[in-house]
Design an enzyme around this catalytic site. Structure first.
Site, PDB file in Angstrom:
ATOM      1  N   HIS A  72     -22.061  -4.416  16.666  1.00 12.89           N
ATOM      2  CA  HIS A  72     -21.629  -5.779  16.073  1.00 12.89           C
ATOM      3  C   HIS A  72     -23.133  -6.285  15.316  1.00 12.89           C
ATOM      4  O   HIS A  72     -22.765  -6.977  14.571  1.00 12.89           O
ATOM      5  CB  HIS A  72     -21.188  -6.636  17.319  1.00 12.89           C
ATOM      6  N   GLU A  73     -24.121  -6.553  16.329  1.00 14.71           N
ATOM      7  CA  GLU A  73     -25.250  -7.211  15.679  1.00 14.71           C
ATOM      8  C   GLU A  73     -25.715  -6.152  14.494  1.00 14.71           C
ATOM      9  O   GLU A  73     -26.365  -6.873  13.626  1.00 14.71           O
ATOM     10  CB  GLU A  73     -26.363  -7.294  16.837  1.00 14.71           C
TER      11      GLU A  73
END
Length: 162
Positions: A72-73
């Site tokens: 996600h990051e």
């Protein structure tokens, strides 16, 4: 914890290789630190090319954290490098998550945050009770900030009857 950090690095490397292959280019790997506190699992600093993770949530959620939060990051970083500044969870980020990294494009984690929340303070507006962190509470007490409800637009007032 050392073992978990190594697993995070391996996941980042795998995901970076996927993106490099998909776009036929070499993305710049981000630096990684473990300096996030509170309820956030991770934060991407786009211009610094840096990702910060929450060490408590990593330790408590191991595999789910590595499989969800790490890509996600990283997707935020990759999207910035590929497309520039766009909506944080917009179509480019969703494409990066699903088509490139092969991960569901979930914007929020569902981890238990009881061990990272800290003391909360109840504040009232016209429509609901809000629970603020000690940092926000202290800013109000010191007359440095005031907070307004996004829904009813009223200023939050301390509810001291808890």
């Amino acid at each position: 914890m050392r073992q978990l950090k190594m697993q995070v690095q391996r996941q980042l490397k795998r995901n970076l290789e996927q993106a490099n292959h998909y776009f036929n280019k070499g993305f710049t790997p981000p630096t990684v630190s473990y300096a996030v506190r509170g309820e956030k699992a991770g934060v991407a600093y786009l211009q610094r090319n840096e990702i910060r993770f929450n060490p408590v949530l990593l330790a408590e959620n191991k595999q789910a954290f590595i499989q969800q939060v790490v890509p996600h990051e990283l997707a935020h970083i990759l999207v910035y490098q590929q497309f520039g500044r766009v909506q944080p969870h917009g179509k480019e980020w969703k494409m990066m998550m699903e088509q490139v990294l092969g991960v569901p494009a979930e914007t929020y984690h569902c981890f238990d945050t009881r061990n990272v929340i800290g003391q909360q303070f109840a504040y009232q507006c016209g429509c609901q009770t809000h629970y603020l962190s000690i940092r926000r509470h202290n800013a109000i007490v010191r007359h440095q900030r005031r907070y307004i409800c996004k829904q009813c637009k009223q200023t939050l007032t301390f509810k001291d009857n808890l």
